[in-house]
Enzyme design. Sequence first.
Site, short mmCIF file in Angstrom:
data_model
loop_
_atom_site.label_atom_id
_atom_site.label_comp_id
_atom_site.label_asym_id
_atom_site.label_seq_id
_atom_site.Cartn_x
_atom_site.Cartn_y
_atom_site.Cartn_z
N LYS A 249 3.34 -6.29 -9.50
CA LYS A 249 3.01 -5.60 -8.34
C LYS A 249 2.45 -4.34 -8.76
O LYS A 249 3.28 -3.57 -9.30
CB LYS A 249 4.10 -5.39 -7.17
CG LYS A 249 3.96 -4.73 -6.05
CD LYS A 249 5.08 -4.61 -5.41
CE LYS A 249 4.60 -3.62 -3.99
NZ LYS A 249 6.02 -3.68 -3.25
N ASP A 254 3.00 3.45 -1.35
CA ASP A 254 3.21 2.43 -0.10
C ASP A 254 3.52 3.24 1.08
O ASP A 254 4.77 3.80 1.07
CB ASP A 254 4.24 1.35 -0.47
CG ASP A 254 4.25 0.32 0.64
OD1 ASP A 254 3.41 0.46 1.70
OD2 ASP A 254 5.20 -0.30 0.61
N LYS A 261 6.47 3.42 7.21
CA LYS A 261 7.83 3.83 6.70
C LYS A 261 8.16 5.24 7.25
O LYS A 261 7.60 6.01 7.38
CB LYS A 261 7.88 3.67 5.33
CG LYS A 261 7.60 2.49 4.33
CD LYS A 261 7.61 2.77 2.88
CE LYS A 261 7.35 1.54 2.14
NZ LYS A 261 8.32 0.54 2.15
N ASP A 273 6.08 2.19 -6.47
CA ASP A 273 6.04 0.78 -6.00
C ASP A 273 5.11 -0.07 -6.79
O ASP A 273 4.72 -1.15 -6.50
CB ASP A 273 5.31 0.82 -4.33
CG ASP A 273 5.98 -0.51 -3.60
OD1 ASP A 273 6.84 -0.95 -4.03
OD2 ASP A 273 5.37 -0.85 -2.72
N ASP A 332 4.14 -3.69 6.10
CA ASP A 332 5.02 -3.32 4.88
C ASP A 332 5.42 -4.27 3.88
O ASP A 332 6.24 -3.88 3.03
CB ASP A 332 6.10 -2.26 5.49
CG ASP A 332 6.84 -1.53 4.39
OD1 ASP A 332 6.09 -1.05 3.17
OD2 ASP A 332 7.91 -1.09 4.57
N GLU A 334 3.82 -5.72 1.93
CA GLU A 334 2.53 -6.05 1.50
C GLU A 334 2.54 -6.48 0.03
O GLU A 334 1.74 -7.18 -0.41
CB GLU A 334 1.75 -4.86 1.48
CG GLU A 334 1.94 -3.89 0.40
CD GLU A 334 3.24 -3.25 0.38
OE1 GLU A 334 3.70 -2.82 -0.91
OE2 GLU A 334 4.06 -3.26 1.33
N ARG A 336 4.02 -8.78 -1.51
CA ARG A 336 3.76 -10.22 -1.84
C ARG A 336 2.51 -10.96 -1.33
O ARG A 336 2.07 -11.88 -2.16
CB ARG A 336 4.88 -11.11 -0.74
CG ARG A 336 4.40 -10.73 0.88
CD ARG A 336 5.98 -11.13 1.61
NE ARG A 336 6.83 -10.19 1.23
CZ ARG A 336 7.97 -10.22 2.06
NH1 ARG A 336 8.18 -10.96 2.84
NH2 ARG A 336 8.82 -8.97 1.67
#
Length: 482
Positions: A249, A254, A261, A273, A332, A334, A336
């Site tokens: 990833k 993020d 968030k 992230d 959030d 995201e 995946r």
Amino acid sequence: MPLQLAYAADFPSIADTVFILPAGTRELSVETAADLPAPVRQYVAEQLAADVKLIRINQYSHHHYYVVAEEKKTAALSAEALRKSGHQLHALVKQDKVKELFVQDLTETGALYLAEGLALSAYQFTGYKTDEKSKQAPHLQRLTLVGASVTAEQVQELEGVLAGVYLARDLVNAPQNKLNATQFAEQMEAAGADAGFHVEVLDLVRIEALRMGGLLAVNQGSPEPPTFTIMEYKPATATNQQPIVLVGKGVVYDTGGLSLKPTAGGMDTMKCDMAGGAAVVGTLYALAKNQVPLHVIGLVPATDNRPGGMAFAPGDVITMYSGLTVEVLNTDAEGRLLLADALAFAKKYNPELVLDFATLTGSAARAIGKEGIVCMGTADEETLSALKQAGHRTHERLVEFPLWDEYADHIKSDLADINNLGKAEAGAISAGKFLERFTEGYPWVHFDIAAPAFLAAPDSYRGKGGTGTAVRLTYEFLKSKV
């Protein structure tokens, strides 16, 4: 400047030296105390009798350090104790401003572990400070392992693995304004040029042509274009007929998108992230540096996730690279979406095995904390067992979560094939169940590194900030397949 590792048959008579003593040692041998006056030898013996595990002797012209190995329940735990001793030793060596330290191992098994803990503790990310003190090189610059307990080849291999961990840590520690998706791809290209693996970067036009709907959706709110980096290490000596594919990833920052968030304790560390992508390039770097004879491919989809412009929204339905449709319930969730496109893309390589790495869910972090990595997948028991054993050997331990059929109900959608958010319970598993839908045709294991990838407070040799989690684990597992 990274700490350099070296091998020598012996050490000079006057040198800063650490001796690793077997568990239960109560007095020094001639070999370890030849230049110590009798009162000093007596002092060390008293410390050993008192079960002190780390002893420092200042000889004025040089230092002696004594580390006593510990007998734990398993060999893996004994090795971890030596890594932690290496961390404690580094604090003393730093105080003493030692430039080169020699390691003499009397246990015949401990030198590499002590050196690993010491070298990982010596890692520094100076960042972007401008004062002269912060720009000075660390005092300890060279670590030389001596004697018959190690070989020059083992020392060189350890240095290659550490270089991969350092690379991953550097990437994770870099802020988004210094490492956007394009710059991340450029860093991976530079790593490939240095270590010797091929790198191809797909730009926005090519990502659009491939219809990678997950990556494109997450990127919609960003002013920066996405990238999809393909790294391939294929030595002529490769022993595997089908490649092993690593997927990471690469969300370089993020915000959560429109599902924003909280700032405190949520968004402020989200430069990390992309730690999954960093683990992939760090592993490939270590493999190539050490010329491990395996064909390995790395895939890193990268973008930031922001709420600007045409940002994708809760309720949207997107079409993925595989053709599956996804209802977005939370922007959030995201990571995946990026991973799903990359996992589906991996099928084109007819892989022997696919491993993906991601800071994916708070659920995994809450379940087992920073002490381990959550894993799950469709690979056979032999593969999962080998991964767990590698996790114990490197102390990047794995906890396997189930992927029972019932968890598919957690991601059912009224509008699309699946949705991107499960229930409040089993969040790490529903994320894994989502990814599973895109892994048809090959065995796969998912690693959720959300907790250990970035630490808010120092933790022994893992330090503070980016840890390089999963590089040593993955290298150890892959090396065991040769």
